[in-house]
Design an enzyme around this catalytic site. Structure first.
Site, PDB file in Angstrom:
ATOM      1  N   GLN A   1      -4.700  26.384 -16.966  1.00 21.93           N
ATOM      2  CA  GLN A   1      -4.627  27.196 -18.177  1.00 21.93           C
ATOM      3  C   GLN A   1      -5.923  27.070 -18.984  1.00 21.93           C
ATOM      4  OE1 GLN A   1      -0.915  25.849 -19.972  1.00 21.93           O
ATOM      5  NE2 GLN A   1       0.311  26.692 -18.304  1.00 21.93           N
TER       6      GLN A   1
ATOM      7  N   GLU B   1      -0.535  17.563  -6.359  1.00 15.97           N
ATOM      8  CA  GLU B   1      -0.666  16.112  -6.159  1.00 15.97           C
ATOM      9  C   GLU B   1       0.619  15.454  -5.672  1.00 15.97           C
ATOM     10  OE1 GLU B   1      -0.644  17.694  -9.046  1.00 15.97           O
ATOM     11  OE2 GLU B   1       0.165  16.491 -10.697  1.00 15.97           O
TER      12      GLU B   1
ATOM     13  N   GLN C   1      12.039 -19.635  -8.698  1.00 16.38           N
ATOM     14  CA  GLN C   1      13.299 -20.381  -8.590  1.00 16.38           C
ATOM     15  C   GLN C   1      14.297 -19.901  -9.639  1.00 16.38           C
ATOM     16  OE1 GLN C   1      12.607 -24.652  -8.740  1.00 16.38           O
ATOM     17  NE2 GLN C   1      10.649 -24.413  -7.726  1.00 16.38           N
TER      18      GLN C   1
ATOM     19  N   HIS D   1       1.831  21.611  -9.177  1.00 16.04           N
ATOM     20  CA  HIS D   1       1.319  20.233  -9.057  1.00 16.04           C
ATOM     21  C   HIS D   1       1.145  19.842  -7.588  1.00 16.04           C
ATOM     22  CE1 HIS D   1       1.498  19.034 -13.282  1.00 16.04           C
ATOM     23  NE2 HIS D   1       2.486  19.903 -13.348  1.00 16.04           N
TER      24      HIS D   1
ATOM     25  N   CYS E   1      -2.208  22.750 -13.513  1.00 17.50           N
ATOM     26  CA  CYS E   1      -1.245  23.117 -14.556  1.00 17.50           C
ATOM     27  C   CYS E   1      -1.974  23.394 -15.871  1.00 17.50           C
ATOM     28  CB  CYS E   1      -0.160  22.059 -14.657  1.00 17.50           C
ATOM     29  SG  CYS E   1       1.410  22.771 -15.168  1.00 17.50           S
TER      30      CYS E   1
HETATM   31  N1  GLN Z   1       1.939  22.485 -21.200  1.00 18.80           N
HETATM   32  C1  GLN Z   1       1.766  23.429 -20.155  1.00 18.80           C
HETATM   33  C2  GLN Z   1       3.003  24.243 -19.877  1.00 18.80           C
HETATM   34  O1  GLN Z   1       4.077  23.853 -20.228  1.00 18.80           O
HETATM   35  C3  GLN Z   1       1.295  22.744 -18.884  1.00 18.80           C
HETATM   36  C4  GLN Z   1       2.311  21.805 -18.326  1.00 18.80           C
HETATM   37  C5  GLN Z   1       1.723  20.852 -17.311  1.00 18.80           C
HETATM   38  O2  GLN Z   1       0.504  20.688 -17.263  1.00 18.80           O
HETATM   39  N2  GLN Z   1       2.558  20.205 -16.540  1.00 18.80           N
HETATM   40  O3  GLN Z   1       2.909  25.281 -19.280  1.00 18.80           O
END
Ligand code: GLN
Length: 540
Positions: free
Chosen positions: A388, A512, A194, A510, A384
């Protein structure tokens, strides 16, 4: 037919799932044959969430055109086919920035620049721009972040008031509130609703539908009370109780209460039957899975439930597509090691996923998670920074380059297998300057990535500054680290995979961000498939 506008505001408190509700409503409209665009307003002063710590804000969702946006756009993507671009999210920071830049150019010709009309005009122009980003949009769904009563949200609400005044008959306001159950009293309380509606009405916005988040469905008497106090028809008080199994139940529940039809009636749009059988099937699979597959996520923001939102959802979509339920175990990457090894408690998942990230904390844990998966032939998916970490593990433990690293974390390493992208060398500002948005990537025939996608050229979204250093490609490939995807017409590495391993794939982008329950992402599907296979072998 003029474009119609649906404004969604929130009351009482945050974290009620306003973005999810907005997306579910938009889905119902799409299912009635309408073309919908979605817009999220965020009242904070950051120009975008890209510079915010994930603990503050959760995931940063990236669009094809490289905008770093609010994670609600991820919900919009998963539920709808709404176009998503820079025009789909605007913050106070962007709005003020645009107005102040204009003021500095002298565009206001000596006038005093004020919140009304200059800031509100800029806000209204964003609504129109969202409607015009593609042709023939029938409905624009505008979600206002924050809660009614927030000081910083006021210019947005005032702009919406003006917009409704200027577009009579084409606007509808929905207010999403919270109806708490008070244990001590043994009943739900409508008073916060309300008050919240009163606050909104005092600003000049009169909601026609009240969407009530609650633990359990509301009684008719409770709905009647809200109807009376909030000046809406009883059937326009809709409940949205907590879902037991999956968020993909939300549109079904709203449809049952005639939400889509009611919006159409109120906006003068043509009504149509809504067929949600595809979504019903998804919910049924979640309720009755063939089995469960357990994935370990090793990242450094695991304590914030929204930091890896799209990753969780993409895993769920993939599992559903296999008829399975996903169980996600999260591990803090700086706490997964014991005596230089992966802790016993972290072992025992069917596969591991290392998501994106930045900085040193937890870096070693990610590398050793990759090592654990490589050594033990456990499925691994690196996204990402996770890709790495996988490359660095290979360099250190297969190639024997013990100091190999990324120059993000060790600028002095003698083996910079991950190094700064050349285009990033001169960049000083941190906001909006990463390699962002969609790029096309060419896949190597016969690779795991190629098998998963079933096509040669793909397009995926990026957000990074560092890349796989091609100087090391030849040597590492000879030892079994295949570069299976590269930027079209270029050499930037986009995908690496370990050969002679059931499934160990790392991607610089990415994936996802591009998974829907109705269209699971091919790589997540393949990863979950590999986990199911590995699990089957264990139990044999
Ligand atoms: N830090 C890493 C880069 O800049 C990976 C970035 C991330 O995982 N989005 O390349």
């Amino acid at each position: 037919m003029p474009t119609k506008y649906l404004f969604i505001t929130g009351g009482v408190c945050s974290s009620l799932g306003k973005g999810l509700s907005a997306a579910a409503l938009a889905l119902l409209l799409e299912k009635m044959g309408l073309k919908v665009a979605m817009l999220k307003f965020d009242p904070y002063l950051n120009v975008d969430p890209g510079t915010m710590n994930p603990f503050q804000h959760g995931e940063v969702y990236v669009t094809d055109d490289g905008a770093e946006t609010d994670l609600d756009l991820g919900h919009y993507y998963r539920f709808t086919n709404s176009p998503l671009s820079r025009a789909s999210n605007a913050t106070s920071g962007q709005i003020y920035n645009a107005v102040i830049r204009r003021e500095r150019r002298g565009d206001y010709l000596g006038k005093t620049v004020q919140v009304i009309p200059h800031i509100t005009d800029e806000i209204k122009s964003r609504i129109t721009a969202c409607a015009q980003q593609v042709e023939d949009i029938d409905v624009v769904v505008v979600e206002v972040g924050g809660t009614v009563g927030d000081i910083e949200g006021l210019p947005f609400l005032e702009a919406i008031r003006q917009f409704q005044h200027e577009h009579p008959g084409d606007c509808l306001s929905i207010h999403l509130t919270y109806v708490p159950y008070i244990k001590a009293a043994g009943e739900v309380k409508t008073k916060p609703t309300q008050h919240s509606v009163q606050a909104l009405r005092s600003i000049g916005i009169f909601p026609s539908i009240i969407l009530c988040r609650c633990e359990d469905p509301l009684e008719e008497s409770e709905k009647a009370k809200i109807s009376l106090f909030c000046n809406v028809a009883p059937e326009a008080v809709i409940d949205e109780p907590d879902v037991a199994h999956t968020i993909y139940e939300v549109p079904l529940h709203l449809a049952e209460q005639g939400m889509g039809r009611m919006i159409c009636q109120k906006l003068g749009l043509r009504e149509a039957a809504v067929d949600l059988s595809e979504w019903q099937k998804i919910v049924d699979t979640v309720k009755n899975p063939k089995g469960t597959v357990t994935v370990g996520i090793v990242g450094k923001y695991v304590e914030h439930q929204d930091a890896y939102k799209s990753v969780f959802e993409a895993l769920a979509h993939a599992a559903i597509s296999h008829g399975y339920k996903i169980k996600i175990k999260q591990f803090e990457s700086d706490k997964v090691l014991e005596h230089g090894q992966i802790k016993e408690s972290v072992r025992g998942c069917d596969g591991y996923l290392v998501p994106g990230g930045f900085g040193e904390r937890g870096w070693l844990g990610k590398i050793l998670t990759a090592a654990h998966c490589r050594d033990n032939k456990i499925p691994y998916f690196g996204i990402c920074l996770g890709m790495q970490a996988m490359v660095v593990d290979f360099a250190r433990h297969v190639m024997g380059w013990e100091d190999a690293s990324t120059t993000e974390i060790d600028p002095q390493t003698q083996h910079p297998v991950i190094s700064l992208l050349s285009e990033q060398q001169e960049i000083k500002d941190l906001g909006g300057t990463m390699r962002l948005g969609a790029y096309r990537c060419v896949l190597k025939q016969g690779s795991k990535a190629h098998q998963a996608y079933g096509t040669e050229v793909i397009s995926e979204r990026h957000r990074h500054r560092y890349e796989y250093n091609n100087r090391y490609q030849g040597a590492m490939e000879k030892h079994g680290l295949l570069l299976s995807g590269t930027l079209e017409n270029d050499t930037i590495a986009e995908i690496a995979e370990v050969i002679n391993h059931p499934w160990m794939v790392g991607v610089q982008y990415h994936p996802e961000f591009k998974s829907k329950p109705t269209a699971p992402h091919p790589l997540f599907r393949a990863f979950v498939g590999a986990m199911i296979e590995a699990k089957g072998k264990q139990t044999l």
